[in-house]
Design a protein around this motif. Structure first.
Motif, short mmCIF file in Angstrom:
data_model
loop_
_atom_site.label_atom_id
_atom_site.label_comp_id
_atom_site.label_asym_id
_atom_site.label_seq_id
_atom_site.Cartn_x
_atom_site.Cartn_y
_atom_site.Cartn_z
N MET A 298 0.83 -1.20 0.00
CA MET A 298 0.00 0.00 0.00
C MET A 298 0.87 1.26 0.00
SD MET A 298 -3.27 0.67 2.51
CE MET A 298 -3.95 -0.98 2.31
N LEU A 299 1.94 1.26 0.80
CA LEU A 299 2.85 2.41 0.86
C LEU A 299 3.57 2.59 -0.49
CD1 LEU A 299 4.37 1.88 4.43
CD2 LEU A 299 2.62 3.54 3.74
N PHE A 300 3.93 1.48 -1.12
CA PHE A 300 4.54 1.53 -2.44
C PHE A 300 3.58 2.15 -3.46
CE2 PHE A 300 5.21 -0.53 -6.60
CZ PHE A 300 6.55 -0.22 -6.84
N THR A 301 2.30 1.84 -3.33
CA THR A 301 1.28 2.39 -4.22
C THR A 301 1.15 3.90 -4.06
OG1 THR A 301 0.04 0.33 -4.02
CG2 THR A 301 -1.12 2.19 -4.99
N ILE A 302 1.20 4.37 -2.83
CA ILE A 302 1.07 5.81 -2.56
C ILE A 302 2.16 6.60 -3.28
CG2 ILE A 302 1.25 7.58 -0.75
CD1 ILE A 302 -0.11 5.62 1.15
N VAL A 303 3.36 6.08 -3.27
CA VAL A 303 4.47 6.73 -3.98
C VAL A 303 4.15 6.83 -5.48
CG1 VAL A 303 6.91 6.60 -4.60
CG2 VAL A 303 6.19 5.97 -2.29
N GLY A 304 3.63 5.74 -6.05
CA GLY A 304 3.27 5.74 -7.46
C GLY A 304 2.17 6.73 -7.79
N VAL A 305 1.15 6.83 -6.92
CA VAL A 305 0.05 7.76 -7.14
C VAL A 305 0.56 9.20 -7.11
CG1 VAL A 305 -2.11 8.67 -6.17
CG2 VAL A 305 -1.72 6.21 -6.23
N LEU A 306 1.42 9.53 -6.15
CA LEU A 306 1.96 10.89 -6.05
C LEU A 306 2.77 11.25 -7.28
CD1 LEU A 306 3.07 10.90 -2.28
CD2 LEU A 306 1.15 12.16 -3.31
N LEU A 307 3.57 10.30 -7.78
CA LEU A 307 4.37 10.56 -8.97
C LEU A 307 3.47 10.71 -10.20
CD1 LEU A 307 7.34 8.08 -8.38
CD2 LEU A 307 7.41 10.58 -8.27
N LEU A 308 2.42 9.89 -10.29
CA LEU A 308 1.50 9.98 -11.43
C LEU A 308 0.83 11.36 -11.47
CD1 LEU A 308 -1.00 7.29 -12.64
CD2 LEU A 308 -1.78 9.63 -12.29
#
Length: 414
Positions: A298-308
């Motif tokens: 989930m934390l890994f996903t948050i990083v991806g969402v912020l970058l997107l």
């Protein structure tokens, strides 16, 4: 904890229940995501508004999933896991074939008919994952349970990739619907040889027990909190799919991108999810924890969402790359459904495992309403970020506070 030889692991993990459940989920995901993939071309062909009518149809389908999750979940506990595996696939296969005939049906309001057919498909699609995961979870040794359910979901989620490729190769969205319905009907023949879960067979003899009581999740405080937490854990997954991928075309103008094809965004997201689902079972197995595996992903996903949403470089290819990133992170889908199965007793396990993921899917229209509301006074990017904050906050809290179920025995009743 019991140790298995390589031969024993292969025998369990590639057994008939796992293979059939994986194939079933493959067809389920193909048909579930197909409307999102063909939304633009199909609605253009029918002369309907892509955004307004498209959103209405998605809401109908998601409400069908919500209602179907309750129906099939109760039937799974009352009549057996196999009854759901047969009934649900028949419903959504026929509904998808009917969608392919939409251009040829002489009716004025094709938008409403499309919505009704996607509602019926949603009802059918709701039963596949929960029944399959329940059957596999109850059939495998507890030491191999996480890996087995990850194989089911990891392979099954490739159905979204095949759906997009089918649309591209066929060059006609109606053919994609025919293929999906046909695959489902073929799978019915394969399921004739599947045996019922041993735990459920034993449960059938206990006539004094209440089975498939959906209201029991709301009449006991501890059970209710567990149920709500199971739903909350899955919210980030459908925020990423339902808003960032399905609505990808709405982000293009604001990001200065010529165009983003939602079908391709969904495809790349599900390539990531499939890999993530395969990985999540092994991560859980190594960490000896369901909670840690889900939280880290989930934390890994948050990083991806912020970058997107907020990274400087914007291009169509970069958008698809970040869709694959968040897909990889939200690949804890199988683990989240497994956690739901492990939280509750055999007499309401199918109800829990089938309704929980469909409650998450059913909450997508609520997220879309919030998304449409906030973007009226802010940008599309900020609107998505606000919905994401809510989804991930609830998901992280639920993951941290829910009971750890790694290695839990499942032969118990409520």
């Amino acid at each position: 904890m019991r140790k298995f030889t390589s031969k024993e692991k292969v025998k369990h993990l590639l057994g008939f229940p796992v293979i059939v459940a994986a194939l079933g989920y493959f067809v389920d995901i193909y048909d579930l995501l197909l409307f999102g993939i063909v939304r633009v071309p199909s609605l253009n062909t029918l002369g309907l508004d892509v955004d307004i009518v498209g959103t209405i149809i998605i809401r109908y389908q998601m409400f069908g999933l919500l209602l179907g999750g309750i129906i099939w979940g109760i039937l799974g506990d009352k009549k057996g896991r196999l009854s759901v595996l047969f009934g649900s696939i028949l419903v959504y296969s026929l509904a998808n074939i009917a969608c392919g005939f939409l251009p040829y049906i002489p009716i004025q309001d094709k938008g409403m008919l499309y919505a009704i057919l996607r509602f019926i498909a949603g009802v059918g699609l709701a039963g596949e994952l929960g029944a399959g995961i329940t059957l596999v979870a109850e059939s495998l040794p507890k030491e191999l349970r996480a890996i087995g359910t990850s194989i089911v979901a990891g392979f099954g989620l490739l159905g979204a990739v095949v759906a997009q490729l089918t649309v591209e190769l066929a060059g006609n969205w109606t053919i994609a619907y025919y293929v999906g319905g046909g695959l489902g009907l073929l799978l019915l023949l394969l399921r004739v040889s599947v045996l019922e879960s041993g735990m459920y067979t034993n449960l059938e003899k206990q006539t004094h027990l209440s089975k498939g009581n959906f209201l029991s999740f709301f009449t006991n405080k501890i059970r209710f909190i567990k149920y709500m937490k199971c739903i909350a854990i899955g919210l980030p997954t459908w925020f990423c799919i339902g808003i960032l991928a399905m609505m990808a075309n709405q982000f293009a103008p604001e990001m200065g991108i010529t165009s983003i094809v939602p079908g391709k965004a969904i495809m790349w997201a599900y390539i990531g999810i499939s890999v993530g689902d395969f990985a999540s079972g092994f991560i859980s197995h190594v960490l000896q924890s369901r909670k840690k595996a889900i939280l880290y992903m989930m934390l890994f996903t948050i990083v991806g969402v912020l970058l997107l949403l907020f990274s400087g470089e914007k291009s169509e290819k970069m958008y698809y790359f970040y869709c694959a990133w968040v897909g990889l992170g939200t690949g804890y889908w199988a683990m989240f459904v497994t956690v739901a199965a492990e939280q509750f007793g055999t007499n309401i396990r199918s109800t829990a495992t089938t309704t929980v993921p469909n409650m998450v899917r059913g909450l997508l229209p609520v997220m879309l309403i919030g998304f449409d509301f906030f973007k009226q006074n802010t940008s599309v990017i900020i609107s998505a970020a606000l919905i994401g904050i809510v989804a991930f906050s609830l998901g992280i809290y639920a993951t941290v506070t829910i009971e750890e179920t790694h290695g839990k025995e499942l032969d118990f009743v409520e």
